[in-house]
Scaffold this motif. Structure first.
Motif, mmCIF file in Angstrom:
data_model
loop_
_atom_site.group_PDB
_atom_site.id
_atom_site.type_symbol
_atom_site.label_atom_id
_atom_site.label_comp_id
_atom_site.label_asym_id
_atom_site.label_seq_id
_atom_site.Cartn_x
_atom_site.Cartn_y
_atom_site.Cartn_z
ATOM 1 N N ALA A 14 -1.461 -10.911 2.897
ATOM 2 C CA ALA A 14 -2.265 -10.962 1.880
ATOM 3 C C ALA A 14 -3.366 -10.032 1.799
ATOM 4 C CB ALA A 14 -3.088 -12.501 1.819
ATOM 5 N N GLY A 15 -4.644 -10.366 1.755
ATOM 6 C CA GLY A 15 -5.739 -9.240 2.037
ATOM 7 C C GLY A 15 -6.758 -8.960 0.962
ATOM 8 N N SER A 16 -6.310 -8.862 -0.196
ATOM 9 C CA SER A 16 -7.433 -8.374 -1.220
ATOM 10 C C SER A 16 -8.436 -9.562 -1.312
ATOM 11 C CB SER A 16 -6.743 -8.076 -2.388
ATOM 12 O OG SER A 16 -7.770 -7.689 -3.360
ATOM 13 N N LEU A 72 3.930 7.192 2.977
ATOM 14 C CA LEU A 72 4.018 6.011 3.733
ATOM 15 C C LEU A 72 3.677 4.666 2.737
ATOM 16 C CD1 LEU A 72 2.148 7.371 6.779
ATOM 17 C CD2 LEU A 72 4.534 6.502 6.706
ATOM 18 N N TYR A 111 0.262 5.200 1.015
ATOM 19 C CA TYR A 111 -0.656 6.224 1.766
ATOM 20 C C TYR A 111 0.137 7.635 1.305
ATOM 21 C CZ TYR A 111 -3.200 2.504 4.146
ATOM 22 O OH TYR A 111 -3.949 1.556 4.474
ATOM 23 N N LEU A 163 -5.222 6.423 1.916
ATOM 24 C CA LEU A 163 -4.640 5.350 0.721
ATOM 25 C C LEU A 163 -4.772 6.037 -0.488
ATOM 26 C CD1 LEU A 163 -3.800 2.291 0.409
ATOM 27 C CD2 LEU A 163 -6.366 2.138 -0.300
ATOM 28 N N GLN A 173 -1.636 -4.409 8.514
ATOM 29 C CA GLN A 173 -0.802 -3.673 7.872
ATOM 30 C C GLN A 173 0.633 -3.369 8.600
ATOM 31 O OE1 GLN A 173 -2.596 -0.895 5.489
ATOM 32 N NE2 GLN A 173 -4.122 -2.175 5.055
ATOM 33 N N VAL A 183 -4.934 -3.075 -7.058
ATOM 34 C CA VAL A 183 -6.281 -3.624 -6.844
ATOM 35 C C VAL A 183 -7.157 -2.494 -6.488
ATOM 36 C CG1 VAL A 183 -7.537 -4.404 -4.585
ATOM 37 C CG2 VAL A 183 -5.378 -5.588 -5.372
ATOM 38 N N ASP A 184 -6.491 -1.351 -6.192
ATOM 39 C CA ASP A 184 -7.358 -0.100 -6.024
ATOM 40 C C ASP A 184 -6.331 1.278 -6.164
ATOM 41 O OD1 ASP A 184 -9.436 1.341 -3.110
ATOM 42 O OD2 ASP A 184 -9.126 1.868 -5.010
ATOM 43 N N TYR A 225 0.899 -1.122 -0.056
ATOM 44 C CA TYR A 225 -0.018 0.069 -0.064
ATOM 45 C C TYR A 225 0.739 1.213 0.085
ATOM 46 C CZ TYR A 225 -3.122 -3.618 2.440
ATOM 47 O OH TYR A 225 -3.493 -4.651 2.746
ATOM 48 N N GLN A 263 -3.256 0.506 -3.842
ATOM 49 C CA GLN A 263 -3.168 -0.770 -3.152
ATOM 50 C C GLN A 263 -2.577 -1.862 -4.359
ATOM 51 O OE1 GLN A 263 -6.454 -2.221 -1.032
ATOM 52 N NE2 GLN A 263 -5.647 -4.314 -0.704
#
Lengths: 117, 111
Positions: free
Chosen positions: A97-99, A91, A35, A45, A106, A55-56, A33, A48
């Motif tokens: 993992a996550g998505s 940052l 930020y 954010l 995090q 992802v985003d 990520y 990502q």
């Protein structure tokens, strides 16, 4: 203890110049990520990644900001051209993992403080 | 949009006392919450997290309480030390492991 690495720690540039920030996540962390944190506020954010895929990036100002994670490990965030309002802490964070999957903590790097003159 | 906010922007406590930092969140669908500590010039440091199926979780000198009825989160620090001085952020998982952060609370510990 494994940590997220970022460089440079500080960057001063003039408006209209290009800047780039680098991040190396914790080994084995698939999600990365970026930020932006304006002084006195919480991080927001920008983008990502899941491995090498975005992802985003809905909050990334795509007219001037770009991010890549070509091999799914380290990542670069670029601003071109920089504007006065880009002055902030940038940052990087990573998680296992996550998505779409399990929630993972995090972990943040030390950040790059950018000052645009 | 959804947001997370803090009641008190600055908290001053005496060394050795207990500290309580509060946070209100607005997304009732959030299922995961984290507290981070950020010292000047550094990145946020993970302190403790809690999932929505719990109402309390304890760590070393820290406890997080979650009240889903009123959408309220708190961080309790026992026997506050000078090294605890920092900005504390709560964050909620808004889905897809996307964290939404509050504005932060400054904790000042007086010796």
């Amino acid at each position: 203890e494994a940590e997220v690495a970022q460089s440079p720690r500080y960057k001063i540039t003039e408006k209209s110049q290009a800047v780039a920030f680098w991040c190396d996540p914790i080994s084995g962390h698939a999600t990365l990520y970026w930020y932006r944190q304006i002084l006195g506020q919480g991080p927001e954010l920008l983008v990502q990644f899941q491995d090498e895929s975005v992802v985003d990036d809905s909050q990334l100002p795509k007219d001037r900001f770009s991010a890549e994670r070509l091999k799914g490990v380290d990542s670069t965030l670029k601003i071109q051209p920089a504007e006065l309002g880009d002055s902030a802490m940038y940052l990087c964070a990573s998680s296992l993992a996550g998505s779409g999957g399990a929630i993972e903590t995090q972990y943040f790097g030390p950040g790059t403080r950018l000052l645009v003159l | 949009g959804e947001s997370v906010g803090l009641h008190l922007p600055t908290l001053s406590v005496q060394e050795g006392d207990n500290s309580i930092i509060n946070c209100a969140y607005s997304n009732s669908a959030s299922d995961y919450f984290i507290w981070y500590k950020q010292e000047s010039g550094k990145g946020p440091q993970f302190i403790i997290d809690i999932r929505s199926n719990m109402d309390k979780r304890q760590g070393q000198r820290v406890t997080v309480l979650l009240n889903k009825t009123v959408k309220h989160l708190s961080l309790q620090i026992a026997a506050t030390q000078p090294g605890d001085s920092a900005v504390y952020f709560c964050a909620e998982n808004s889905g897809g492991n996307k964290l939404v952060f509050g504005a932060g609370t400054i904790l000042r510990v007086k010796s």
